[in-house]
Design an enzyme around this catalytic site. Structure first.
Site, mmCIF file in Angstrom:
data_model
loop_
_atom_site.group_PDB
_atom_site.id
_atom_site.type_symbol
_atom_site.label_atom_id
_atom_site.label_comp_id
_atom_site.label_asym_id
_atom_site.label_seq_id
_atom_site.Cartn_x
_atom_site.Cartn_y
_atom_site.Cartn_z
ATOM 1 N N CYS A 7 -11.072 73.643 35.120
ATOM 2 C CA CYS A 7 -12.294 73.061 35.635
ATOM 3 C C CYS A 7 -13.444 74.080 35.304
ATOM 4 O O CYS A 7 -13.348 74.382 34.222
ATOM 5 C CB CYS A 7 -12.118 73.162 37.164
ATOM 6 S SG CYS A 7 -12.358 74.676 38.024
ATOM 7 N N ASN A 10 -13.891 77.463 37.522
ATOM 8 C CA ASN A 10 -12.573 78.293 38.053
ATOM 9 C C ASN A 10 -12.542 78.868 39.264
ATOM 10 O O ASN A 10 -12.138 80.028 39.595
ATOM 11 C CB ASN A 10 -12.131 79.224 36.844
ATOM 12 C CG ASN A 10 -10.569 79.622 37.045
ATOM 13 O OD1 ASN A 10 -10.386 80.773 36.629
ATOM 14 N ND2 ASN A 10 -9.812 78.962 37.442
ATOM 15 N N CYS A 12 -12.788 76.446 42.334
ATOM 16 C CA CYS A 12 -12.555 75.596 43.367
ATOM 17 C C CYS A 12 -11.359 74.664 42.930
ATOM 18 O O CYS A 12 -10.084 74.989 43.384
ATOM 19 C CB CYS A 12 -13.686 74.437 43.681
ATOM 20 S SG CYS A 12 -15.146 75.323 44.191
ATOM 21 N N ARG A 13 -11.327 73.665 41.844
ATOM 22 C CA ARG A 13 -10.442 73.025 41.548
ATOM 23 C C ARG A 13 -9.313 73.572 40.987
ATOM 24 O O ARG A 13 -7.958 73.576 41.281
ATOM 25 C CB ARG A 13 -10.865 71.706 40.882
ATOM 26 C CG ARG A 13 -11.845 70.792 41.704
ATOM 27 C CD ARG A 13 -12.463 69.872 40.698
ATOM 28 N NE ARG A 13 -13.441 70.513 39.637
ATOM 29 C CZ ARG A 13 -14.191 69.821 38.903
ATOM 30 N NH1 ARG A 13 -13.815 68.697 38.568
ATOM 31 N NH2 ARG A 13 -15.071 70.540 37.819
ATOM 32 N N SER A 14 -9.489 74.241 39.690
ATOM 33 C CA SER A 14 -8.426 74.883 38.929
ATOM 34 C C SER A 14 -7.592 75.841 39.678
ATOM 35 O O SER A 14 -6.269 75.971 39.843
ATOM 36 C CB SER A 14 -8.705 75.322 37.847
ATOM 37 O OG SER A 14 -9.800 76.088 37.647
ATOM 38 N N ASP A 120 -15.544 67.419 42.116
ATOM 39 C CA ASP A 120 -15.769 68.976 42.280
ATOM 40 C C ASP A 120 -16.250 69.043 43.714
ATOM 41 O O ASP A 120 -17.318 68.359 43.953
ATOM 42 C CB ASP A 120 -16.805 69.353 41.299
ATOM 43 C CG ASP A 120 -17.111 71.021 41.527
ATOM 44 O OD1 ASP A 120 -16.770 71.644 42.345
ATOM 45 O OD2 ASP A 120 -17.605 71.181 40.428
#
Length: 149
Positions: A7, A10, A12-14, A120
């Site tokens: 993401c 690095n 939140c999402r990933s 995001d």
């Protein structure tokens, strides 16, 4: 099989995707995450991401943000990007078609190419993190099913 989730920062999402995927796969699989920017390098995931993962019995608190590197294109078999901007940035770092073939949008595994971006949640609240978790969980199930075939 070695999988990299990517993401922007690095945090939140990933990291959530890494934690979910690790929870679904046997230990002999390698799963990691990275960002396209180094602004948060060395930091733990966002506290809201950690809390959301913990709510689902997944511990991502020990992860540390890092930027994607050239070595990642050699190390990983598959690189999943959370949105189109991240995908374009990662693709721009590839050197050849073999590396390019490793890179895809994360949610394309669900067959929905029109809505294949994981939003995001950084500027949102806990509800946004939960929504992202649910999307990532579905995508990780699809990836696990692909790998199993």
């Amino acid at each position: 099989m070695k999988i990299l989730m990517v993401c922007l920062g690095n945090i939140c999402r990933s990291p959530l995707a890494e934690g979910i995927m690790k929870a679904k796969l046997p230990d002999h699989y390698t799963v990691d995450s990275a960002g396209t920017i180094s602004m948060h390098e060395g930091e733990h995931p966002d506290k809201r991401a950690i809390k959301t993962a913990a709510h689902h019995h997944i511990d991502i608190s020990g992860q540390r943000s890092r930027p994607i590197t050239r070595k990642d294109f050699e190390t990983f078999d598959k690189i999943y990007c959370m949105d189109i901007d991240v995908l374009e940035d990662v693709v721009s770092k590839t050197k050849n078609e073999e590396e390019r073939q490793k890179v895809s949008l994360f949610l394309e595994v669900l067959g929905d190419h029109k809505n294949a971006e994981v939003p995001d949640p950084y500027w949102g609240d806990m509800k946004d993190f939960e929504k992202v978790f649910q999307l990532l969980d579905k995508g990780c199930d699809a990836i696990k099913n692909q790998i199993s075939k």
